[in-house]
Write a protein that holds these residues in place. Sequence first.
Motif, mmCIF file in Angstrom:
data_model
loop_
_atom_site.group_PDB
_atom_site.id
_atom_site.type_symbol
_atom_site.label_atom_id
_atom_site.label_comp_id
_atom_site.label_asym_id
_atom_site.label_seq_id
_atom_site.Cartn_x
_atom_site.Cartn_y
_atom_site.Cartn_z
ATOM 1 N N ILE A 19 45.760 49.050 42.232
ATOM 2 C CA ILE A 19 44.751 49.661 41.357
ATOM 3 C C ILE A 19 43.993 48.500 40.723
ATOM 4 O O ILE A 19 44.576 47.729 39.950
ATOM 5 C CB ILE A 19 45.402 50.540 40.291
ATOM 6 C CG1 ILE A 19 46.278 51.617 40.945
ATOM 7 C CG2 ILE A 19 44.351 51.170 39.391
ATOM 8 C CD1 ILE A 19 47.295 52.220 40.004
ATOM 9 N N GLY B 219 40.709 46.561 38.602
ATOM 10 C CA GLY B 219 39.951 46.779 37.379
ATOM 11 C C GLY B 219 38.470 46.535 37.551
ATOM 12 O O GLY B 219 37.870 46.921 38.553
ATOM 13 N N SER C 73 38.710 42.592 39.884
ATOM 14 C CA SER C 73 39.016 42.978 41.264
ATOM 15 C C SER C 73 38.821 41.805 42.214
ATOM 16 O O SER C 73 39.647 41.549 43.097
ATOM 17 C CB SER C 73 38.119 44.153 41.677
ATOM 18 O OG SER C 73 38.389 44.541 43.000
ATOM 19 N N TYR D 287 42.428 52.229 44.461
ATOM 20 C CA TYR D 287 41.727 52.815 43.316
ATOM 21 C C TYR D 287 41.088 51.686 42.504
ATOM 22 O O TYR D 287 41.639 50.576 42.408
ATOM 23 C CB TYR D 287 42.672 53.607 42.412
ATOM 24 C CG TYR D 287 43.432 54.707 43.131
ATOM 25 C CD1 TYR D 287 42.770 55.861 43.545
ATOM 26 C CD2 TYR D 287 44.791 54.582 43.393
ATOM 27 C CE1 TYR D 287 43.458 56.871 44.211
ATOM 28 C CE2 TYR D 287 45.484 55.581 44.064
ATOM 29 C CZ TYR D 287 44.811 56.721 44.471
ATOM 30 O OH TYR D 287 45.484 57.715 45.132
ATOM 31 N N GLU D 288 39.951 51.967 41.918
ATOM 32 C CA GLU D 288 39.276 50.998 41.043
ATOM 33 C C GLU D 288 38.861 51.698 39.762
ATOM 34 O O GLU D 288 38.189 52.742 39.807
ATOM 35 C CB GLU D 288 38.047 50.405 41.730
ATOM 36 C CG GLU D 288 38.374 49.524 42.914
ATOM 37 C CD GLU D 288 37.138 48.871 43.508
ATOM 38 O OE1 GLU D 288 36.547 48.007 42.830
ATOM 39 O OE2 GLU D 288 36.759 49.243 44.623
ATOM 40 N N THR D 289 39.250 51.162 38.631
ATOM 41 C CA THR D 289 38.845 51.692 37.336
ATOM 42 C C THR D 289 38.923 50.590 36.300
ATOM 43 O O THR D 289 39.825 49.751 36.340
ATOM 44 C CB THR D 289 39.738 52.872 36.895
ATOM 45 O OG1 THR D 289 39.349 53.287 35.575
ATOM 46 C CG2 THR D 289 41.209 52.489 36.874
ATOM 47 N N PHE E 224 41.687 51.200 31.137
ATOM 48 C CA PHE E 224 43.086 50.772 31.200
ATOM 49 C C PHE E 224 44.043 51.949 31.080
ATOM 50 O O PHE E 224 45.096 51.976 31.715
ATOM 51 C CB PHE E 224 43.376 49.742 30.105
ATOM 52 C CG PHE E 224 44.771 49.202 30.180
ATOM 53 C CD1 PHE E 224 45.154 48.398 31.238
ATOM 54 C CD2 PHE E 224 45.710 49.508 29.202
ATOM 55 C CE1 PHE E 224 46.448 47.905 31.331
ATOM 56 C CE2 PHE E 224 47.000 49.021 29.287
ATOM 57 C CZ PHE E 224 47.371 48.218 30.350
ATOM 58 N N THR F 240 44.435 53.334 34.418
ATOM 59 C CA THR F 240 45.303 52.472 35.220
ATOM 60 C C THR F 240 46.766 52.767 34.942
ATOM 61 O O THR F 240 47.587 52.919 35.864
ATOM 62 C CB THR F 240 44.995 50.994 34.934
ATOM 63 O OG1 THR F 240 43.649 50.708 35.288
ATOM 64 C CG2 THR F 240 45.926 50.080 35.712
ATOM 65 N N ALA G 17 49.338 47.430 39.504
ATOM 66 C CA ALA G 17 48.120 46.839 38.937
ATOM 67 C C ALA G 17 48.422 45.478 38.345
ATOM 68 O O ALA G 17 49.531 45.226 37.854
ATOM 69 C CB ALA G 17 47.529 47.757 37.866
ATOM 70 N N VAL H 7 47.370 43.205 35.348
ATOM 71 C CA VAL H 7 46.704 43.429 34.059
ATOM 72 C C VAL H 7 46.928 42.244 33.122
ATOM 73 O O VAL H 7 47.991 41.616 33.143
ATOM 74 C CB VAL H 7 47.214 44.721 33.385
ATOM 75 C CG1 VAL H 7 46.914 45.933 34.258
ATOM 76 C CG2 VAL H 7 48.693 44.648 33.090
#
Length: 344
Positions: A212, A214, A219, A237-239, A242, A245, A256, A258
């Motif tokens: 996942i 960011g 990214s 997935y990309e978001t 937070f 995520t 992810a 982070v």
Amino acid sequence: MPLDSDTDITLDLQTLRIVRAIAETGSITGAARALGTTQPAISQHLHRAERRLSMTLVVKQGRSVELTDIGVLLSRHAGGVLDALQAASIDLAGAANLRSGRVRLAGFPSASSTLVPHLLSGMRERHPGVAVQYTESEPPEAIELVVSGDADIALVFAYPGERGATHHPDSPRGLSSTDLFIDPLFVLMSREHPLAELPHLPLEDLEDDPWIAGCPRCSTHLIRACEDVGYAPNVVYETDNFSATVGMVAADLGIALVPRLALGTTLLPPNVVVKKLAAEITRTISVVVPADKRSLPAVAALTDAIAAIDGMIWRVRAAQGRPELTHNARPRTHDERRYDVTRG
């Protein structure tokens, strides 16, 4: 007096003060008393001003003087000019002593919920007259705001190998960048993940995991870091949200990468753990200010407050997997400034 091509109509403040004082007191003696000077000094200044302007400002009426029509006209303007000058002086003194002023700050999302609230509350407590405006922007946009003059200070982050903010090609003036601290990155994964019990995760062992990602820069950095150890990550997935995520990790949809700051105000679900990487990945948190604004009192005050961020330690609570902000009043060594993360 007739005007000629060499007439200098530049006005000085003392002439304005004298003309207004004569209008208010009705005499040169009264004007001298009001201005704290002598009658000869007033008369001499008037003579010099009249020669320079090629205009008569006062005429004698027996033992007194009277303003000419030009003098009356000038006295009317003098009131507004001198009042505006006094107001400007008061505002300037207030800004110099941080009783007033404004400073505009731009910062990235994970700073918005962690560093920025402490900065804003600290400024309000120490300098209540200074208004701090805050805009949330990713580092490239925050730097653009500083370059365009729409922000005075930018809180930014950069990954190793990225070009520094001080080399911005469109900057009309020099940008001053100061590194604040190193922000390490961690892996978020489900407690049920086969590697969740390892004390440190080798990044190369996560090749088969769905990721996942960011923000675009985050990214890109994730892809570069994985490529450095021999594979292209499977980003499903990309978001840049937070909370989203964390929700995806909790649902076991992926893992992810982070930063610690993003963990600062988030209570992780019981089935999500924070894991250290075997080979640490970091980003650098910095503050960017135009070089010609660093000495402005309000900007300097907020910059100093940002520099003091180094006195804060983020720790991850063992029970909750969430960093806790504490304050260490004493100076710390370089090793003490590193962040401690315990297993969730």
